[in-house]
Scaffold this motif. Sequence first.
Motif, short mmCIF file in Angstrom:
data_model
loop_
_atom_site.label_atom_id
_atom_site.label_comp_id
_atom_site.label_asym_id
_atom_site.label_seq_id
_atom_site.Cartn_x
_atom_site.Cartn_y
_atom_site.Cartn_z
N ASN A 295 0.56 3.89 1.53
CA ASN A 295 0.66 4.22 3.02
C ASN A 295 1.52 3.33 3.72
O ASN A 295 1.48 3.72 4.91
CB ASN A 295 -0.86 4.60 3.53
CG ASN A 295 -1.50 5.40 2.78
OD1 ASN A 295 -0.94 6.49 2.20
ND2 ASN A 295 -2.77 5.34 2.69
N ASP B 42 0.74 0.53 4.98
CA ASP B 42 0.18 -0.20 6.10
C ASP B 42 -0.08 -1.54 5.87
O ASP B 42 -1.03 -2.19 6.50
CB ASP B 42 -0.81 0.46 7.00
CG ASP B 42 -1.97 0.64 5.85
OD1 ASP B 42 -1.80 0.40 4.77
OD2 ASP B 42 -2.99 1.06 6.05
N TYR B 43 0.19 -2.17 4.52
CA TYR B 43 -0.45 -3.36 4.01
C TYR B 43 0.63 -3.81 3.22
O TYR B 43 0.86 -2.99 2.34
CB TYR B 43 -1.94 -3.16 3.62
CG TYR B 43 -2.38 -4.60 2.76
CD1 TYR B 43 -2.89 -5.41 3.78
CD2 TYR B 43 -2.39 -4.57 1.42
CE1 TYR B 43 -3.52 -6.68 3.15
CE2 TYR B 43 -3.07 -5.85 1.04
CZ TYR B 43 -3.36 -6.82 1.99
OH TYR B 43 -3.97 -8.02 1.53
N CYS C 5 0.75 -1.30 0.02
CA CYS C 5 -0.16 -0.02 -0.10
C CYS C 5 0.70 1.19 0.07
O CYS C 5 1.98 1.33 0.74
CB CYS C 5 -0.97 -0.15 1.21
SG CYS C 5 -1.73 1.58 1.55
N CYS D 266 -6.31 -0.55 -1.08
CA CYS D 266 -5.89 -1.33 -0.01
C CYS D 266 -7.02 -1.79 1.15
O CYS D 266 -7.90 -0.61 1.12
CB CYS D 266 -4.95 -0.19 0.95
SG CYS D 266 -4.60 -0.80 2.39
N LYS E 29 -7.02 -2.03 3.97
CA LYS E 29 -7.08 -1.41 5.48
C LYS E 29 -7.45 0.10 5.43
O LYS E 29 -8.20 0.25 6.34
CB LYS E 29 -5.58 -1.45 5.98
CG LYS E 29 -5.22 -2.96 6.75
CD LYS E 29 -4.08 -2.84 7.53
CE LYS E 29 -3.80 -3.93 8.22
NZ LYS E 29 -2.51 -4.31 8.77
N CYS E 30 -6.77 0.80 4.65
CA CYS E 30 -7.16 2.24 4.63
C CYS E 30 -7.72 2.84 3.23
O CYS E 30 -7.66 3.68 3.27
CB CYS E 30 -5.46 2.99 4.84
SG CYS E 30 -4.43 2.75 3.57
ZN LIG Z 1 -3.20 0.98 3.29
#
Ligand SMILES: [Zn+2]
Lengths: 361, 89
Positions: free
Chosen positions: B46, B48-49, B44, B68, B70-71
């Motif tokens: 960002n 986070d994944y 991702c 993603c 998650k986000c």
């Molecule tokens: Zn993410």
Amino acid sequence: MDGDIQGIISTIILISLFLMMFTNIGQKLQLMFLTANLKSKLAILEKLLNDALSRSEKLLALAGSKNPKKTVRKLTEFFVIEPVSIEPTDIIRRLAHILDTRRHNVRRILVEDLGEKSKHELSNIEVVLEVTSALNYLYKVVRHYLLLGEKTSNLILVMQLAYLMPTILKIADAYHKSLDAFEKGLPIGDGLGPLVAYRLTYNAPRKPIVEETVYSITEIDGRLVYVVKAEGPGATVGKPGEAIEKLVEKEKGNISRIITVDAALKLEGEETGSIAEGVGAAIGDPGPEKIRIERIATKYNIPVDALVVKMSAEEAIQTMNKKIAEAADKVVEEIKDIIKHRVPKGGKVIVAGIGNTIGII
Amino acid sequence: MDAFTMIQLIAIVLLAILLVFSIFMTERKKKPEIPKRTITVIRCDNGDYETKRDFRQGDFIGKVEGKCPKCGGILRVHSIYVEEIQSAK
Ligand SMILES: [Zn+2]
């Protein structure tokens, strides 16, 4: 009776020892064994070549070629004549001109056969054919020396070939294995430079600057960074030298540093993926691109840093392995470190990711 | 059997052993190829994944691979490399 047999055996041994030592029968035998062995090795080379040829033809047929056999033949036999080197005036310009002509001609032959295709698809086909051409050349040269040695009973020639053969087979095998990456468009070890460039800029827009070469702008700790790489994800190395030259001229020489990143050949025993730092333009082209970097850096007195990641020649042309992919992150950290410590705040710096950008945008 | 015959016999046996040994050595040099697979790492924007899967034709580093989970950021191919498959002993 027992004594008779013993006598015969020792006479035979004596005579054969005498023949081996004082006539050339020993050499003839050696020649025979060596050529037989070399012929079996040549058969392996031929098998690799034939496989490469049929794969090239298949690739061309898939891309819509009207006559794949003819195009493959034409391009695998394509040659380049090097410029005169005893008169060094403008040799680099002549070499660059010849290399440009070669690229355009090869491209033209492909476009004539396949019609208009995407740049990236054509680049990948071109490299597959280049590898096939290299295998073709290896095979023909080995066959030439083997036949010549046999024809002239030249034991020394055959012996040299026999000693070189393991290396030649290793090279041929590496070329053959690299076909896999080029057919599928996988990043190769030599793509380390472009991968570092990607990891520095991610999705920043890629702006075309010269033929098959792009640059992106990013910021690291208040320093403006121009990142130069070949235009991906097709198999091309672009013209990073010309791109750097243009960027420096655009900034009127107001560049604090040029950092070049490339894959370097490791020595036997060195660790794959180890990083080394030095100075100078880290680029392995035949000369025209490297000299542009050196000239422009000298003109404006810009220091040139070199960061290299070590790998073997085989690893450089085969699908990127994990060690090299992981080294890219370390190189990114090192570049950031160099920029923080050696480029003043508000300064501008050029980072060039040198190498083949196949599979990397 | 006299000494001369003995020497002859020993020489022949030694030669035979040498021959077998040299053939054995050249045969052993051929190492079996370690199985490898090509991995595509997707990450991702960002950070986070991250996920890994087998390489698919058409993948390239920098390719957008959706959103993603998650986000909702953009997923991109972060890395493509070959890995030796650890054989379970
Ligand atoms: Zn993410």
